[in-house]
Design a protein around this motif. Structure first.
Motif, PDB file in Angstrom:
ATOM      1  N   ALA A  12       0.827  -1.212   0.000  1.00 56.37           N
ATOM      2  CA  ALA A  12       0.000   0.000   0.000  1.00 56.37           C
ATOM      3  C   ALA A  12       0.859   1.260   0.000  1.00 56.37           C
ATOM      4  CB  ALA A  12      -0.928  -0.001   1.205  1.00 56.37           C
ATOM      5  N   GLU A  13       2.049   1.150   0.583  1.00 55.80           N
ATOM      6  CA  GLU A  13       2.967   2.286   0.640  1.00 55.80           C
ATOM      7  C   GLU A  13       4.103   2.169  -0.376  1.00 55.80           C
ATOM      8  OE1 GLU A  13       2.491   4.967   2.451  1.00 55.80           O
ATOM      9  OE2 GLU A  13       0.645   4.104   3.291  1.00 55.80           O
ATOM     10  N   SER A  14       4.034   1.136  -1.222  1.00 57.16           N
ATOM     11  CA  SER A  14       5.084   0.918  -2.240  1.00 57.16           C
ATOM     12  C   SER A  14       6.466   0.924  -1.608  1.00 57.16           C
ATOM     13  CB  SER A  14       5.001   1.984  -3.345  1.00 57.16           C
ATOM     14  OG  SER A  14       3.774   1.903  -4.036  1.00 57.16           O
ATOM     15  N   THR A  15       6.584   0.222  -0.503  1.00 62.17           N
ATOM     16  CA  THR A  15       7.817   0.256   0.277  1.00 62.17           C
ATOM     17  C   THR A  15       8.248  -1.153   0.673  1.00 62.17           C
ATOM     18  OG1 THR A  15       7.234   2.421   1.169  1.00 62.17           O
ATOM     19  CG2 THR A  15       8.929   1.197   2.334  1.00 62.17           C
ATOM     20  N   SER A  16       9.532  -1.372   0.608  1.00 65.64           N
ATOM     21  CA  SER A  16      10.126  -2.591   1.163  1.00 65.64           C
ATOM     22  C   SER A  16      11.037  -2.189   2.314  1.00 65.64           C
ATOM     23  CB  SER A  16      10.925  -3.332   0.104  1.00 65.64           C
ATOM     24  OG  SER A  16      11.592  -4.447   0.668  1.00 65.64           O
ATOM     25  N   PHE A  17      11.121  -3.059   3.301  1.00 65.78           N
ATOM     26  CA  PHE A  17      11.959  -2.797   4.468  1.00 65.78           C
ATOM     27  C   PHE A  17      12.991  -3.910   4.635  1.00 65.78           C
ATOM     28  CE2 PHE A  17       9.331   0.613   5.916  1.00 65.78           C
ATOM     29  CZ  PHE A  17       8.029   0.255   5.595  1.00 65.78           C
ATOM     30  N   LEU A  18      14.123  -3.541   5.184  1.00 70.28           N
ATOM     31  CA  LEU A  18      15.124  -4.533   5.567  1.00 70.28           C
ATOM     32  C   LEU A  18      15.508  -4.227   7.011  1.00 70.28           C
ATOM     33  CD1 LEU A  18      16.755  -6.952   4.462  1.00 70.28           C
ATOM     34  CD2 LEU A  18      18.639  -5.347   4.083  1.00 70.28           C
ATOM     35  N   GLU A  19      14.999  -5.060   7.905  1.00 70.92           N
ATOM     36  CA  GLU A  19      15.311  -4.928   9.319  1.00 70.92           C
ATOM     37  C   GLU A  19      16.601  -5.683   9.582  1.00 70.92           C
ATOM     38  OE1 GLU A  19      13.126  -3.303  11.534  1.00 70.92           O
ATOM     39  OE2 GLU A  19      14.661  -3.479  13.088  1.00 70.92           O
ATOM     40  N   MET A  20      17.614  -4.989  10.091  1.00 64.91           N
ATOM     41  CA  MET A  20      18.922  -5.589  10.294  1.00 64.91           C
ATOM     42  C   MET A  20      19.267  -5.566  11.780  1.00 64.91           C
ATOM     43  SD  MET A  20      20.946  -3.979   7.022  1.00 64.91           S
ATOM     44  CE  MET A  20      21.099  -2.365   7.760  1.00 64.91           C
ATOM     45  N   ASN A  21      19.419  -6.730  12.348  1.00 61.22           N
ATOM     46  CA  ASN A  21      19.740  -6.871  13.764  1.00 61.22           C
ATOM     47  C   ASN A  21      21.083  -7.574  13.930  1.00 61.22           C
ATOM     48  OD1 ASN A  21      17.193  -5.775  14.693  1.00 61.22           O
ATOM     49  ND2 ASN A  21      16.270  -7.710  14.059  1.00 61.22           N
ATOM     50  N   TYR A  22      21.657  -7.427  15.139  1.00 62.13           N
ATOM     51  CA  TYR A  22      22.937  -8.070  15.455  1.00 62.13           C
ATOM     52  C   TYR A  22      23.972  -7.786  14.374  1.00 62.13           C
ATOM     53  CZ  TYR A  22      19.717 -10.538  18.512  1.00 62.13           C
ATOM     54  OH  TYR A  22      18.755 -10.837  19.435  1.00 62.13           O
ATOM     55  N   LEU A  23      24.068  -6.531  14.021  1.00 69.62           N
ATOM     56  CA  LEU A  23      24.962  -6.134  12.942  1.00 69.62           C
ATOM     57  C   LEU A  23      26.415  -6.395  13.296  1.00 69.62           C
ATOM     58  CD1 LEU A  23      23.090  -2.925  11.857  1.00 69.62           C
ATOM     59  CD2 LEU A  23      23.702  -4.796  10.328  1.00 69.62           C
ATOM     60  N   LYS A  24      27.171  -6.741  12.267  1.00 69.52           N
ATOM     61  CA  LYS A  24      28.588  -7.053  12.411  1.00 69.52           C
ATOM     62  C   LYS A  24      29.396  -6.087  11.537  1.00 69.52           C
ATOM     63  CE  LYS A  24      27.411 -11.991  12.591  1.00 69.52           C
ATOM     64  NZ  LYS A  24      27.649 -13.313  11.953  1.00 69.52           N
ATOM     65  N   PRO A  25      30.662  -5.876  11.838  1.00 69.25           N
ATOM     66  CA  PRO A  25      31.486  -5.005  10.984  1.00 69.25           C
ATOM     67  C   PRO A  25      31.488  -5.449   9.525  1.00 69.25           C
ATOM     68  CG  PRO A  25      32.596  -5.399  13.060  1.00 69.25           C
ATOM     69  CD  PRO A  25      31.371  -6.274  13.060  1.00 69.25           C
ATOM     70  N   GLU A  26      31.405  -6.738   9.286  1.00 67.73           N
ATOM     71  CA  GLU A  26      31.402  -7.221   7.905  1.00 67.73           C
ATOM     72  C   GLU A  26      30.093  -6.937   7.170  1.00 67.73           C
ATOM     73  OE1 GLU A  26      32.168  -8.957  10.687  1.00 67.73           O
ATOM     74  OE2 GLU A  26      31.480 -11.045  10.538  1.00 67.73           O
ATOM     75  N   ASP A  27      29.103  -6.384   7.856  1.00 67.65           N
ATOM     76  CA  ASP A  27      27.882  -5.938   7.191  1.00 67.65           C
ATOM     77  C   ASP A  27      28.045  -4.544   6.584  1.00 67.65           C
ATOM     78  OD1 ASP A  27      26.013  -7.433   9.865  1.00 67.65           O
ATOM     79  OD2 ASP A  27      26.283  -8.229   7.828  1.00 67.65           O
ATOM     80  N   THR A  28      29.168  -3.913   6.835  1.00 72.22           N
ATOM     81  CA  THR A  28      29.414  -2.580   6.303  1.00 72.22           C
ATOM     82  C   THR A  28      29.400  -2.574   4.787  1.00 72.22           C
ATOM     83  OG1 THR A  28      30.689  -1.858   8.227  1.00 72.22           O
ATOM     84  CG2 THR A  28      31.158  -0.751   6.141  1.00 72.22           C
ATOM     85  N   GLY A  29      28.738  -1.572   4.219  1.00 72.06           N
ATOM     86  CA  GLY A  29      28.696  -1.445   2.772  1.00 72.06           C
ATOM     87  C   GLY A  29      27.563  -0.521   2.351  1.00 72.06           C
ATOM     88  N   VAL A  30      27.432  -0.373   1.048  1.00 74.85           N
ATOM     89  CA  VAL A  30      26.306   0.371   0.485  1.00 74.85           C
ATOM     90  C   VAL A  30      25.203  -0.625   0.169  1.00 74.85           C
ATOM     91  CG1 VAL A  30      25.523   1.903  -1.348  1.00 74.85           C
ATOM     92  CG2 VAL A  30      27.866   2.099  -0.473  1.00 74.85           C
ATOM     93  N   TYR A  31      24.021  -0.318   0.657  1.00 74.43           N
ATOM     94  CA  TYR A  31      22.881  -1.214   0.484  1.00 74.43           C
ATOM     95  C   TYR A  31      21.950  -0.652  -0.589  1.00 74.43           C
ATOM     96  CZ  TYR A  31      24.185  -4.080   4.447  1.00 74.43           C
ATOM     97  OH  TYR A  31      24.853  -4.949   5.292  1.00 74.43           O
TER      98      TYR A  31
END
Length: 128
Positions: free
Chosen positions: A77-96
């Motif tokens: 309805a809002e034309s939106t996608s979400f990405l909930e990111m938990n327990y983030l690690k340094p190796e998750d660093t980047g451009v999403y």
């Protein structure tokens, strides 16, 4: 052309959380008909797919590196996608990036070349 806009990135400590959003801002675009993928590109590395959600039944796909920590969802309805990111690690660093697959919504393509339109990306930095 379909325009996608990501937001929600930032700097967070390891173990923290972020919630990314991807909004399709193009008018009259049938967001609910297409699969949405999320990708990331770490410094010096190639872009990799991390998650996808179909349109038909909301089936999801995750790369092993984020399984159990990230959750993809969508609000058609809002034309939106979400990405909930938990327990983030340094190796998750980047451009999403988010991207849309215009070939249909019943499956999640694993190849980035099957996605037709991309957002500009949002930076996520996880400090140790």
């Amino acid at each position: 052309e379909v325009q996608l806009v990501e937001s929600g990135g930032g700097l967070v400590q390891a173990g923290g959380s972020l919630r990314l959003s991807c909004v399709a801002s193009t008018s009259k675009f049938s967001f609910d008909r297409y699969a949405i993928g999320w990708f990331r590109q770490a410094p010096g590395k190639e872009r990799e797919g991390i998650s996808c959600i179909t349109s038909q039944d909301g089936s999801t796909l995750y790369d092993d590196s984020v399984k159990g920590r990230f959750t993809i969802s969508r609000d058609n309805a809002e034309s939106t996608s979400f990405l909930e990111m938990n327990y983030l690690k340094p190796e998750d660093t980047g451009v999403y990036y988010c991207a849309v697959h215009l070939g249909g919504g019943t499956y999640c393509p694993t190849s980035e070349f099957l996605y037709d339109h991309w957002g500009q990306g949002t930076q996520v930095t996880v400090s140790s």
